[in-house]
Design a protein around this motif. Sequence first.
Motif, mmCIF file in Angstrom:
data_model
loop_
_atom_site.group_PDB
_atom_site.id
_atom_site.type_symbol
_atom_site.label_atom_id
_atom_site.label_comp_id
_atom_site.label_asym_id
_atom_site.label_seq_id
_atom_site.Cartn_x
_atom_site.Cartn_y
_atom_site.Cartn_z
ATOM 1 N N VAL A 222 16.546 -45.434 -15.942
ATOM 2 C CA VAL A 222 15.652 -45.874 -14.866
ATOM 3 C C VAL A 222 15.064 -44.695 -14.091
ATOM 4 O O VAL A 222 14.499 -44.873 -13.010
ATOM 5 C CB VAL A 222 16.383 -46.834 -13.888
ATOM 6 N N CYS A 223 15.177 -43.492 -14.648
ATOM 7 C CA CYS A 223 14.778 -42.285 -13.918
ATOM 8 C C CYS A 223 13.262 -42.219 -13.711
ATOM 9 O O CYS A 223 12.485 -42.567 -14.609
ATOM 10 C CB CYS A 223 15.239 -41.050 -14.682
ATOM 11 N N THR A 224 12.867 -41.778 -12.524
ATOM 12 C CA THR A 224 11.439 -41.552 -12.251
ATOM 13 C C THR A 224 11.234 -40.148 -11.666
ATOM 14 O O THR A 224 10.300 -39.919 -10.903
ATOM 15 C CB THR A 224 10.903 -42.597 -11.244
ATOM 16 N N ARG A 225 12.100 -39.213 -12.062
ATOM 17 C CA ARG A 225 12.012 -37.871 -11.483
ATOM 18 C C ARG A 225 10.788 -37.088 -11.949
ATOM 19 O O ARG A 225 10.454 -36.072 -11.345
ATOM 20 C CB ARG A 225 13.259 -37.053 -11.846
ATOM 21 N N CYS A 226 10.201 -37.470 -13.085
ATOM 22 C CA CYS A 226 8.985 -36.759 -13.509
ATOM 23 C C CYS A 226 7.989 -37.764 -14.088
ATOM 24 O O CYS A 226 8.328 -38.930 -14.326
ATOM 25 C CB CYS A 226 9.296 -35.623 -14.489
ATOM 26 N N ILE A 227 6.770 -37.286 -14.352
ATOM 27 C CA ILE A 227 5.700 -38.217 -14.769
ATOM 28 C C ILE A 227 5.895 -38.771 -16.175
ATOM 29 O O ILE A 227 5.233 -39.739 -16.552
ATOM 30 C CB ILE A 227 4.285 -37.589 -14.681
ATOM 31 N N LEU A 228 6.818 -38.201 -16.944
ATOM 32 C CA LEU A 228 7.069 -38.773 -18.272
ATOM 33 C C LEU A 228 7.597 -40.206 -18.151
ATOM 34 O O LEU A 228 7.487 -40.990 -19.095
ATOM 35 C CB LEU A 228 8.044 -37.897 -19.068
ATOM 36 N N SER A 229 8.109 -40.531 -16.991
ATOM 37 C CA SER A 229 8.589 -41.910 -16.769
ATOM 38 C C SER A 229 7.437 -42.915 -16.809
ATOM 39 O O SER A 229 7.641 -44.087 -17.148
ATOM 40 C CB SER A 229 9.313 -42.013 -15.424
ATOM 41 N N HIS A 230 6.211 -42.461 -16.511
ATOM 42 C CA HIS A 230 5.063 -43.388 -16.458
ATOM 43 C C HIS A 230 4.698 -43.935 -17.831
ATOM 44 O O HIS A 230 4.293 -45.079 -17.973
ATOM 45 C CB HIS A 230 3.829 -42.696 -15.862
ATOM 46 N N SER A 231 4.805 -43.066 -18.840
ATOM 47 C CA SER A 231 4.312 -43.441 -20.168
ATOM 48 C C SER A 231 5.417 -43.819 -21.153
ATOM 49 O O SER A 231 5.127 -44.295 -22.249
ATOM 50 C CB SER A 231 3.477 -42.286 -20.750
ATOM 51 N N ARG A 232 6.661 -43.620 -20.768
ATOM 52 C CA ARG A 232 7.727 -43.926 -21.736
ATOM 53 C C ARG A 232 7.887 -45.443 -21.901
ATOM 54 O O ARG A 232 7.562 -46.217 -20.980
ATOM 55 C CB ARG A 232 9.059 -43.343 -21.267
ATOM 56 N N LYS A 233 8.389 -45.804 -23.085
ATOM 57 C CA LYS A 233 8.823 -47.190 -23.282
ATOM 58 C C LYS A 233 10.325 -47.259 -23.007
ATOM 59 O O LYS A 233 10.777 -48.053 -22.193
ATOM 60 C CB LYS A 233 8.495 -47.642 -24.705
ATOM 61 N N LYS B 43 14.325 -36.338 -21.665
ATOM 62 C CA LYS B 43 14.840 -37.623 -22.139
ATOM 63 C C LYS B 43 13.746 -38.673 -22.326
ATOM 64 O O LYS B 43 14.034 -39.780 -22.809
ATOM 65 C CB LYS B 43 15.888 -38.185 -21.172
ATOM 66 N N CYS B 44 12.517 -38.361 -21.926
ATOM 67 C CA CYS B 44 11.402 -39.307 -22.113
ATOM 68 C C CYS B 44 10.312 -38.653 -22.944
ATOM 69 O O CYS B 44 10.087 -37.441 -22.854
ATOM 70 C CB CYS B 44 10.839 -39.751 -20.769
ATOM 71 N N ARG B 45 9.614 -39.473 -23.737
ATOM 72 C CA ARG B 45 8.628 -38.943 -24.677
ATOM 73 C C ARG B 45 7.407 -38.356 -23.960
ATOM 74 O O ARG B 45 6.743 -39.059 -23.199
ATOM 75 C CB ARG B 45 8.147 -40.057 -25.601
ATOM 76 N N ALA C 279 12.903 -31.000 -14.010
ATOM 77 C CA ALA C 279 13.302 -32.300 -13.449
ATOM 78 C C ALA C 279 14.442 -32.918 -14.250
ATOM 79 O O ALA C 279 15.318 -33.588 -13.698
ATOM 80 C CB ALA C 279 12.106 -33.247 -13.414
ATOM 81 N N CYS C 280 14.428 -32.699 -15.560
ATOM 82 C CA CYS C 280 15.391 -33.367 -16.440
ATOM 83 C C CYS C 280 16.663 -32.542 -16.654
ATOM 84 O O CYS C 280 17.652 -33.051 -17.175
ATOM 85 C CB CYS C 280 14.721 -33.654 -17.787
ATOM 86 N N ASN C 281 16.629 -31.290 -16.253
ATOM 87 C CA ASN C 281 17.708 -30.358 -16.581
ATOM 88 C C ASN C 281 19.086 -30.814 -16.092
ATOM 89 O O ASN C 281 20.091 -30.619 -16.779
ATOM 90 C CB ASN C 281 17.388 -28.977 -16.004
HETATM 91 FE FE1 SF4 Z 1 13.641 -38.532 -15.637
HETATM 92 FE FE2 SF4 Z 1 13.949 -36.757 -17.577
HETATM 93 FE FE3 SF4 Z 1 12.605 -38.989 -18.041
HETATM 94 FE FE4 SF4 Z 1 11.536 -37.121 -16.489
HETATM 95 S S1 SF4 Z 1 12.013 -36.922 -18.672
HETATM 96 S S2 SF4 Z 1 11.597 -39.311 -16.062
HETATM 97 S S3 SF4 Z 1 13.362 -36.316 -15.460
HETATM 98 S S4 SF4 Z 1 14.782 -38.828 -17.547
#
Ligand code: SF4
Length: 211
Positions: free
Chosen positions: A17-28, A88-90, A104-106
Amino acid sequence: MLDSKEALDQIAKEVSVCTRCILSHSRKNAVPGEGPAQADIMLIGEGPGFHENEQGRPFVGAAGRFLEELLAMNHLKRTDVFITNVVKCRPPGNRDPEASELQACNDYLERQIQAINPKVIVTLGRFSMAKFLPNARISAVHGQATWVKGRLVVPMYHPAAALHQGSLRPVLEKDFSQLLELIRKAKEAAKPKDEGQNTPGKDEPKQLSLF
Ligand code: SF4
Ligand code: URA
């Protein structure tokens, strides 16, 4: 204190459920990683691709099949190792992860390493290598085990690179063929010597001479 398995489950829950970076916007699906909490080997790739994003599991596409072959050649199964990624997100369209996203993910990766306490960390590709060996060139150091903060880190080419560039296949096969011996060496080094505890290379990366 959470035990290793509980800590990993907790990290996976936060990642999902992470939203720490913008990759959260586009991930499935976020892809926290998977494998035994007591794994001797941790494999760290770059980031989820198309199939990983669909399934929420690491290395399930073509690169993953090759990775499983590399493990099998050394009598290892994917369920013997912990597999994860530096993000962790595409990244959209499989672009490179950006510095801010890696940053952000480190923390998740750090906590996974702490929980598992692997004997050997294999970095797959340059982004994962850069976390441990910031100034290294993969062409110069691949397959060379190095002590980083008391852990044995082995940088390797990304399996996907060998799918595009066939000449890297035997290179990866050779580098992977050292794995079991490296685990043995790491376990040996971790044994208490005399009365005191031996923690090799705590302060600076040091080349391990194996042969
Ligand atoms: Fe969170 Fe990592 Fe996904 Fe970014 S890539 S939203 S830091 S889990
Ligand atoms: N490539 C990666 O770096 N990680 C995966 O999980 C899949 C492909």
